[in-house]
Write a protein that holds these residues in place. Structure first.
Motif, PDB file in Angstrom:
ATOM      1  N   THR A 242      32.169  24.305  34.292  1.00  0.00           N
ATOM      2  CA  THR A 242      31.729  25.703  34.190  1.00  0.00           C
ATOM      3  C   THR A 242      31.618  26.336  35.573  1.00  0.00           C
ATOM      4  O   THR A 242      32.015  27.491  35.779  1.00  0.00           O
ATOM      5  N   LYS A 243      31.082  25.600  36.529  1.00  0.00           N
ATOM      6  CA  LYS A 243      30.921  26.135  37.882  1.00  0.00           C
ATOM      7  C   LYS A 243      32.275  26.463  38.514  1.00  0.00           C
ATOM      8  O   LYS A 243      32.427  27.459  39.247  1.00  0.00           O
ATOM      9  N   VAL A 244      33.271  25.645  38.250  1.00  0.00           N
ATOM     10  CA  VAL A 244      34.614  25.932  38.768  1.00  0.00           C
ATOM     11  C   VAL A 244      35.128  27.248  38.197  1.00  0.00           C
ATOM     12  O   VAL A 244      35.661  28.102  38.924  1.00  0.00           O
ATOM     13  N   GLN A 245      34.966  27.431  36.898  1.00  0.00           N
ATOM     14  CA  GLN A 245      35.445  28.680  36.298  1.00  0.00           C
ATOM     15  C   GLN A 245      34.613  29.874  36.742  1.00  0.00           C
ATOM     16  O   GLN A 245      35.131  30.991  36.855  1.00  0.00           O
ATOM     17  N   ASP A 246      33.338  29.650  37.032  1.00  0.00           N
ATOM     18  CA  ASP A 246      32.526  30.729  37.608  1.00  0.00           C
ATOM     19  C   ASP A 246      33.121  31.190  38.930  1.00  0.00           C
ATOM     20  O   ASP A 246      33.183  32.396  39.216  1.00  0.00           O
ATOM     21  N   LEU A 247      33.561  30.245  39.742  1.00  0.00           N
ATOM     22  CA  LEU A 247      34.155  30.573  41.040  1.00  0.00           C
ATOM     23  C   LEU A 247      35.480  31.300  40.861  1.00  0.00           C
ATOM     24  O   LEU A 247      35.775  32.264  41.586  1.00  0.00           O
ATOM     25  N   ALA A 258      47.681  30.236  42.047  1.00  0.00           N
ATOM     26  CA  ALA A 258      48.431  29.344  41.158  1.00  0.00           C
ATOM     27  C   ALA A 258      49.903  29.244  41.533  1.00  0.00           C
ATOM     28  O   ALA A 258      50.610  28.355  41.048  1.00  0.00           O
ATOM     29  N   SER A 259      50.372  30.122  42.407  1.00  0.00           N
ATOM     30  CA  SER A 259      51.776  30.109  42.828  1.00  0.00           C
ATOM     31  C   SER A 259      51.944  29.580  44.246  1.00  0.00           C
ATOM     32  O   SER A 259      53.062  29.579  44.775  1.00  0.00           O
ATOM     33  N   ILE A 260      50.867  29.154  44.869  1.00  0.00           N
ATOM     34  CA  ILE A 260      50.907  28.681  46.256  1.00  0.00           C
ATOM     35  C   ILE A 260      50.991  27.156  46.257  1.00  0.00           C
ATOM     36  O   ILE A 260      50.265  26.484  45.526  1.00  0.00           O
ATOM     37  N   ALA A 412      47.669  13.842  32.509  1.00  0.00           N
ATOM     38  CA  ALA A 412      46.893  14.669  31.582  1.00  0.00           C
ATOM     39  C   ALA A 412      45.802  15.432  32.333  1.00  0.00           C
ATOM     40  O   ALA A 412      45.529  16.605  32.050  1.00  0.00           O
ATOM     41  N   LEU A 413      45.170  14.768  33.295  1.00  0.00           N
ATOM     42  CA  LEU A 413      44.128  15.396  34.085  1.00  0.00           C
ATOM     43  C   LEU A 413      44.669  16.592  34.863  1.00  0.00           C
ATOM     44  O   LEU A 413      44.091  17.684  34.832  1.00  0.00           O
ATOM     45  N   LEU A 414      45.772  16.399  35.564  1.00  0.00           N
ATOM     46  CA  LEU A 414      46.333  17.476  36.377  1.00  0.00           C
ATOM     47  C   LEU A 414      46.779  18.653  35.506  1.00  0.00           C
ATOM     48  O   LEU A 414      46.608  19.816  35.882  1.00  0.00           O
ATOM     49  N   ASP A 415      47.331  18.352  34.347  1.00  0.00           N
ATOM     50  CA  ASP A 415      47.757  19.415  33.440  1.00  0.00           C
ATOM     51  C   ASP A 415      46.562  20.229  32.952  1.00  0.00           C
ATOM     52  O   ASP A 415      46.596  21.471  32.943  1.00  0.00           O
ATOM     53  N   ASN A 416      45.492  19.546  32.575  1.00  0.00           N
ATOM     54  CA  ASN A 416      44.313  20.252  32.074  1.00  0.00           C
ATOM     55  C   ASN A 416      43.554  20.972  33.180  1.00  0.00           C
ATOM     56  O   ASN A 416      42.956  22.029  32.944  1.00  0.00           O
ATOM     57  N   GLY A 422      43.312  28.233  35.458  1.00  0.00           N
ATOM     58  CA  GLY A 422      43.980  29.426  34.958  1.00  0.00           C
ATOM     59  C   GLY A 422      43.220  30.118  33.853  1.00  0.00           C
ATOM     60  O   GLY A 422      43.697  31.112  33.294  1.00  0.00           O
ATOM     61  N   LEU A 423      42.031  29.605  33.517  1.00  0.00           N
ATOM     62  CA  LEU A 423      41.155  30.142  32.475  1.00  0.00           C
ATOM     63  C   LEU A 423      41.834  30.135  31.113  1.00  0.00           C
ATOM     64  O   LEU A 423      41.501  30.915  30.227  1.00  0.00           O
ATOM     65  N   ALA A 424      42.787  29.209  30.945  1.00  0.00           N
ATOM     66  CA  ALA A 424      43.508  29.098  29.680  1.00  0.00           C
ATOM     67  C   ALA A 424      42.775  28.227  28.671  1.00  0.00           C
ATOM     68  O   ALA A 424      43.060  28.281  27.467  1.00  0.00           O
ATOM     69  N   ILE A 425      41.832  27.410  29.145  1.00  0.00           N
ATOM     70  CA  ILE A 425      41.011  26.586  28.264  1.00  0.00           C
ATOM     71  C   ILE A 425      39.566  26.651  28.735  1.00  0.00           C
ATOM     72  O   ILE A 425      39.297  26.959  29.898  1.00  0.00           O
ATOM     73  N   THR A 426      38.654  26.354  27.841  1.00  0.00           N
ATOM     74  CA  THR A 426      37.229  26.346  28.169  1.00  0.00           C
ATOM     75  C   THR A 426      36.835  24.968  28.703  1.00  0.00           C
ATOM     76  O   THR A 426      37.577  23.987  28.531  1.00  0.00           O
TER      77      THR A 426
END
Length: 440
Positions: A242-247, A258-260, A412-416, A422-426
């Protein structure tokens, strides 16, 4: 250290160049383990300064031990990863296997492909005592040592652009709350708070590694590593996610992160060209920033620290993450003669005064207790001492997750993680997806 061959690129990034496969130290083909007429075989990675140091080490050993000669071949990173697994599976392994330890080494152990070196270290206690104790975690499986830690250490570090901190009148953050408070300050000044090469994915992972440690303590990832059911759903895990997505939502990272890519060093350039104020990255980036950043490093504009504490967290502030070491394993498929030669190299040729000095001169910290005595007089002495202290004093030095976990879990970890940033999943969806890998 050159800008194009960063330490991380040697360890985890896929390089597109073709197989080199050049025999450097002796004539003949590497062939099956112990099968070459020239003796034991060793495969290493290309890229300076590591390739040169490794080659010099083997050449010096061969000169001193003509009856225990090692045949040396070098390979680009991506080609090595493919070739070594194929060779081991086909009983064509080199005698000495360069490895990252962790999950890959555990697979070798599970399949009976590498030697147990516990007795070797019992017989060579002086060698073991030379090395950082923290380097042995990724070399150990079920309380037995299966690889020799070697080369240098690369913790993950928080880097700061002091020109930009002075511009906005801010202080370096000491806590996670401080980090979040700095985000609007830098955004208001038109400065990206953090640089991030998010396309590379493992760069995002570094944030979770530290947040998991600072919030849940080292035990949190240990439960994941050991396959505890639903470990990814632990409340501390959800808090970190959650803290990561807050940032991310607070625009903590530079637009378009995401493109760098990290392998192009574009993320580093954003820091030293004053586009971003902070960067979480590996110690290997110091040399590249010194080479390419003008007076950014030499002029005293770069500062660094360990990752800030999280208020109320269970983690020890001395804990670190990153690459504790490189490793050499010994093929179980090798002949007795080849194994004897390899062990002689491990004991006498791999870790010497010459290799220790060479790593220091390259701007790296060798995993040798007391090697900080060589930092005196170096213009990088303050930096080198920081890295040395971080690695040698860490109560826990967690290996990078994508190396600690099995290859399947790591992908799997890197994909998720990419989807999380990318805020594509919670956070809950991330946890569920990763819990599914624990049963695999």
């Amino acid at each position: 250290m050159s800008a194009t061959t960063s330490r991380r690129s040697l360890l985890t990034l896929a390089l597109s160049a073709p197989l080199v496969g050049t025999v450097l130290a002796a004539c003949g083909d590497s062939g099956p383990a112990g099968g070459s007429s020239a003796g034991a075989t060793i495969w290493i990675l290309t890229g300076q300064p590591g390739e040169g140091i490794r080659t010099d080490s083997v050449n010096a050993f061969n000169e001193a031990n003509p009856d225990s000669e090692l045949v040396l071949s070098s390979y680009q990173n991506d080609a090595f990863k493919a070739k070594i697994r194929t060779a081991i599976g086909a009983n064509q392994s080199p005698t000495v296997i360069w490895t990252w330890g962790g999950g890959g080494l555990r697979d070798y152990v599970k399949n009976g492909q590498v030697e147990d070196l516990t007795s070797f270290f019992a017989e060579n206690a002086e060698l073991k005592d030379k090395l950082f104790a923290s380097a042995f975690g990724a070399a150990t499986v079920d309380d037995k040592i299966y690889a020799v830690p070697c080369e240098n250490v690369s913790p993950i570090v928080m880097f700061y652009n002091m020109r930009l901190f002075e511009k906005v009148g801010a202080q370096l953050p000491k806590t996670w709350d401080d980090v979040m408070a700095l985000v609007p300050t830098f955004n208001a000044a038109g400065i990206a708070p953090f640089s991030l090469g998010g396309q590379s994915r493992w760069t995002n992972m570094m944030w979770l590694e530290f947040l998991y440690d600072r919030i849940g303590g080292s035990e949190l990832f240990t439960s994941i590593y050991e396959g505890t059911p639903d470990a990814w759903s632990h409340p501390d895990s959800i808090d970190a996610l959650t803290k990561v997505q807050d940032l991310v939502r607070a625009n903590g990272f530079i637009n378009g992160f995401a493109s760098i890519t990290a392998d192009s060093n574009a993320d580093q350039a954003l820091l030293y060209t004053d586009k971003a104020a902070m960067m979480l990255h590996g110690a290997w980036t110091y040399g590249a920033m010194k080479t390419d950043g003008g007076d950014f490093v030499t002029g005293g504009h770069l500062a660094w620290s360990t990752f800030p504490e999280v208020t109320g967290g269970k983690g020890d502030p001395s804990d670190s993450v990153g690459n504790p070491s490189s490793y050499y394993a010994l093929s179980s498929q090798a002949s007795d003669e080849a194994k004897t030669a390899a062990k002689k190299y491990f004991a006498e040729g791999l870790i010497t005064d010459a290799t220790t000095k060479a790593w220091v001169e390259s701007g790296s910290v060798p995993i040798i207790n007391g090697s900080d005595s060589l930092f005196t007089g170096s213009e990088d002495a303050e930096w080198l001492q920081f890295v040395y202290d971080t690695a040698s004093q860490a109560k826990v030095f967690q290996q990078s997750w994508d190396q600690a976990l099995s290859p399947t879990q790591a992908e799997a970890l890197l994909d998720n993680i990419s989807k999380l940033f990318g805020l594509a999943i919670t956070p809950e969806e991330f946890a569920a997806n990763m819990n599914a890998t624990l049963a695999g």
